[in-house]
Design a protein around this motif. Structure first.
Motif, PDB file in Angstrom:
ATOM      1  N   LEU A 192       9.678  -8.783  59.833  1.00 31.73           N
ATOM      2  CA  LEU A 192       9.178  -7.909  58.560  1.00 31.73           C
ATOM      3  C   LEU A 192      10.085  -6.644  58.721  1.00 31.73           C
ATOM      4  O   LEU A 192       9.802  -5.784  59.511  1.00 31.73           O
ATOM      5  CB  LEU A 192       7.559  -7.507  58.657  1.00 31.73           C
ATOM      6  CG  LEU A 192       6.716  -8.794  58.868  1.00 31.73           C
ATOM      7  CD1 LEU A 192       5.447  -8.341  59.366  1.00 31.73           C
ATOM      8  CD2 LEU A 192       6.769  -9.753  57.837  1.00 31.73           C
ATOM      9  N   GLY A 193      10.761  -6.385  57.594  1.00 29.44           N
ATOM     10  CA  GLY A 193      11.442  -5.235  57.370  1.00 29.44           C
ATOM     11  C   GLY A 193      12.780  -5.315  58.456  1.00 29.44           C
ATOM     12  O   GLY A 193      12.929  -6.181  59.157  1.00 29.44           O
ATOM     13  N   TRP A 215       1.653   1.940  60.065  1.00 24.99           N
ATOM     14  CA  TRP A 215       1.243   0.983  59.294  1.00 24.99           C
ATOM     15  C   TRP A 215       1.920   1.263  57.762  1.00 24.99           C
ATOM     16  O   TRP A 215       1.763   2.339  57.424  1.00 24.99           O
ATOM     17  CB  TRP A 215      -0.293   0.894  59.151  1.00 24.99           C
ATOM     18  CG  TRP A 215      -0.715   0.019  60.153  1.00 24.99           C
ATOM     19  CD1 TRP A 215      -1.027   0.348  61.361  1.00 24.99           C
ATOM     20  CD2 TRP A 215      -1.245  -1.303  60.132  1.00 24.99           C
ATOM     21  NE1 TRP A 215      -1.652  -0.731  62.112  1.00 24.99           N
ATOM     22  CE2 TRP A 215      -1.817  -1.861  61.245  1.00 24.99           C
ATOM     23  CE3 TRP A 215      -1.475  -2.142  58.794  1.00 24.99           C
ATOM     24  CZ2 TRP A 215      -2.344  -3.018  61.394  1.00 24.99           C
ATOM     25  CZ3 TRP A 215      -1.907  -3.459  59.258  1.00 24.99           C
ATOM     26  CH2 TRP A 215      -2.378  -3.825  60.385  1.00 24.99           C
ATOM     27  N   THR A 216       2.080   0.138  57.294  1.00 27.85           N
ATOM     28  CA  THR A 216       2.461   0.267  55.444  1.00 27.85           C
ATOM     29  C   THR A 216       1.541  -0.728  54.856  1.00 27.85           C
ATOM     30  O   THR A 216       1.051  -1.933  55.374  1.00 27.85           O
ATOM     31  CB  THR A 216       3.955   0.307  55.410  1.00 27.85           C
ATOM     32  OG1 THR A 216       4.383  -0.988  55.789  1.00 27.85           O
ATOM     33  CG2 THR A 216       4.747   1.152  55.985  1.00 27.85           C
ATOM     34  N   ASN A 217       1.245  -0.442  53.455  1.00 31.79           N
ATOM     35  CA  ASN A 217       0.367  -1.355  52.767  1.00 31.79           C
ATOM     36  C   ASN A 217       0.782  -2.892  52.539  1.00 31.79           C
ATOM     37  O   ASN A 217       0.025  -3.550  52.313  1.00 31.79           O
ATOM     38  CB  ASN A 217       0.087  -0.527  51.349  1.00 31.79           C
ATOM     39  CG  ASN A 217      -0.524   0.980  51.573  1.00 31.79           C
ATOM     40  OD1 ASN A 217      -1.460   0.716  52.641  1.00 31.79           O
ATOM     41  ND2 ASN A 217      -0.418   1.606  50.474  1.00 31.79           N
ATOM     42  N   ASP A 218       2.095  -3.041  52.939  1.00 37.44           N
ATOM     43  CA  ASP A 218       2.709  -4.280  52.821  1.00 37.44           C
ATOM     44  C   ASP A 218       2.831  -5.182  53.769  1.00 37.44           C
ATOM     45  O   ASP A 218       3.060  -6.081  53.833  1.00 37.44           O
ATOM     46  CB  ASP A 218       4.123  -4.057  51.989  1.00 37.44           C
ATOM     47  CG  ASP A 218       5.189  -3.349  53.014  1.00 37.44           C
ATOM     48  OD1 ASP A 218       4.536  -2.487  53.736  1.00 37.44           O
ATOM     49  OD2 ASP A 218       6.278  -3.516  53.195  1.00 37.44           O
ATOM     50  N   LEU A 222      -2.650  -8.942  60.084  1.00 43.60           N
ATOM     51  CA  LEU A 222      -2.261  -9.131  61.396  1.00 43.60           C
ATOM     52  C   LEU A 222      -0.779  -9.573  61.690  1.00 43.60           C
ATOM     53  O   LEU A 222      -0.637 -10.286  60.884  1.00 43.60           O
ATOM     54  CB  LEU A 222      -3.143 -10.502  62.046  1.00 43.60           C
ATOM     55  CG  LEU A 222      -2.988 -10.680  63.457  1.00 43.60           C
ATOM     56  CD1 LEU A 222      -3.149  -9.818  64.279  1.00 43.60           C
ATOM     57  CD2 LEU A 222      -3.667 -12.235  63.577  1.00 43.60           C
ATOM     58  N   HIS A 223      -0.092  -8.638  62.565  1.00 43.32           N
ATOM     59  CA  HIS A 223       1.150  -9.029  62.690  1.00 43.32           C
ATOM     60  C   HIS A 223       1.534  -8.375  64.088  1.00 43.32           C
ATOM     61  O   HIS A 223       0.599  -7.730  64.851  1.00 43.32           O
ATOM     62  CB  HIS A 223       2.011  -8.242  61.861  1.00 43.32           C
ATOM     63  CG  HIS A 223       1.793  -6.884  61.723  1.00 43.32           C
ATOM     64  ND1 HIS A 223       0.818  -5.973  60.859  1.00 43.32           N
ATOM     65  CD2 HIS A 223       2.531  -5.541  62.290  1.00 43.32           C
ATOM     66  CE1 HIS A 223       0.911  -4.813  61.072  1.00 43.32           C
ATOM     67  NE2 HIS A 223       1.742  -4.441  61.800  1.00 43.32           N
ATOM     68  N   LEU A 224       2.725  -8.765  64.458  1.00 47.33           N
ATOM     69  CA  LEU A 224       3.147  -8.199  66.002  1.00 47.33           C
ATOM     70  C   LEU A 224       4.111  -6.920  65.568  1.00 47.33           C
ATOM     71  O   LEU A 224       4.952  -7.143  65.171  1.00 47.33           O
ATOM     72  CB  LEU A 224       3.680  -9.448  66.588  1.00 47.33           C
ATOM     73  CG  LEU A 224       3.047 -10.703  66.781  1.00 47.33           C
ATOM     74  CD1 LEU A 224       3.935 -11.508  67.761  1.00 47.33           C
ATOM     75  CD2 LEU A 224       1.616 -10.475  67.416  1.00 47.33           C
TER      76      LEU A 224
END
Length: 356
Positions: A192-193, A215-218, A222-224
């Motif tokens: 992501l990104g 954290w960003t809204n997009d 749940l992510h790593l």
């Protein structure tokens, strides 16, 4: 605190009843071990649901360890448990996450009114359900590896409040020209990104801030967050994977995650002297992240655990296509078989058996 608290609470000195971190000599929480160790504890009494044998081994809901809060935290993250195996697997997420946070809070405030932290008991004198990093029978659970991750000599970390990323140097030598990198992934392993990097120097017995992995809204609920620290020669000296959830219930996404296939190779076996050793490489052949891969050495398939066994790493997070090399060693007298087997199981995979 002797009971469970939210991981971010460890970064607030008021959690310890003080405005300073200082040198804190007693901290801990309930710790449910592997299912095999719990079965040794309960013996011929019912293992599930939690009952008589558990109460006899420190599961005191009227004591200051308040295990009912720990159990509720596991359920809030991964749902109610149907049996002992399910509960023990889910417990390792909380064991690892909280114990890592305990020590990383001290790392973040190192020498700024924070000089040391000691766990209240590391090894119980009999089977217990609280305050242990390794078990009465010498098996190891998520608590042990959460503590060891945070306490490694060179370490990269982020706090769960502001997500400030920093490098920690607990050695007596300055670390020059190091690189901190941060990458974000969803549960399919898709990045992501872009990768964020910072080059820095870390003096001996000190820390250095890199950047904020906010954290960003997009971002998915749940992510790593995968952090790495490499030295000036490009060698990885620390790897730290956080499972970040917007709400605790977001972790339940793992219950519906794609099943993955783990494979492995035992590349080296040494049987000389009074200790035996093997080196293995674990591969994630699936199309999703392999969550909390637990390794366990057995005398034979479905056989007795080889205890104590030292693992160079355990409770791993592997991206799709990613591999991790681990080294194991154990006393020669702990295993009667000349060909023990190594099992590997992710939260979202069946058991894989590797033979040397």
């Amino acid at each position: 605190p002797y009971g469970w608290v939210e991981p971010e609470k460890y970064f607030d000195p008021m959690t310890y009843g003080s405005k300073d971190f200082g040198f804190h000599t007693e901290i801990g929480m309930p710790v449910v071990s592997t299912a095999a160790s719990v079965r040794n504890m309960t013996g011929d009494e019912p293992e599930w649901p939690i009952g008589g044998a558990w109460y006899h081994h420190d599961w005191s809901e009227r004591g200051n360890q308040a295990p009912q809060n720990y159990k509720a935290a596991i359920a809030a993250r991964l749902g109610d448990s149907g049996d002992l195996d399910d509960f023990a697997r889910k417990a390792q997420f909380v064991n690892y996450e909280n114990t890592r946070a305990m020590f990383e809070a001290w790392n973040q405030n190192l020498w700024d009114n924070a000089s040391g932290l000691m766990l209240w008991m590391s090894h119980p004198a009999w089977h217990s359900t609280v305050w242990q990093t390794y078990d009465y029978d010498f098996d190891v659970n998520g608590t042990y590896y959460g503590a060891r991750s945070a306490c490694e000599p060179l370490h990269v970390q982020a706090d769960p409040v502001k997500w400030q990323v920093l490098a920690v140097n607990h050695t007596s030598t300055d670390l020059r020209g190091a690189t901190v990198a941060a990458r974000l992934f969803d549960l399919t392993g898709r990045q992501l990104g872009t990768t964020r990097k910072a080059r820095l120097d870390v003096e001996r017995a000190a820390t250095a801030k890199a950047f904020t992995a906010e954290w960003t809204n997009d971002l998915p609920d749940l992510h790593l967050l995968r952090l790495t620290l490499t030295d000036a020669k490009g060698r990885e000296v620390s790897r730290n994977t956080y499972w970040r959830y917007r709400d605790t219930s977001a972790l339940r996404t793992l219950n519906k995650a794609r099943q993955v296939k783990l494979t492995g190779d035992i590349t080296k076996v040494s049987r000389s002297g009074d200790r035996h050793e093997l080196t293995a490489t674990i591969h994630n052949r699936g199309s999703a992240v392999a969550a909390m891969v637990r390794l366990s050495l057995l005398e034979e398939a479905h056989g007795r655990r080889v205890l104590p066994t030292l693992y160079s790493d355990n409770y791993l997070w592997l991206l799709p296509g990613e591999s991790r090399q681990v080294t194991l060693s154990w006393p020669a007298e702990a295993c009667s078989s000349r060909h023990p087997v190594l099992t590997a199981q992710a939260y979202n995979s069946p058991v894989t058996t590797l033979r040397g």
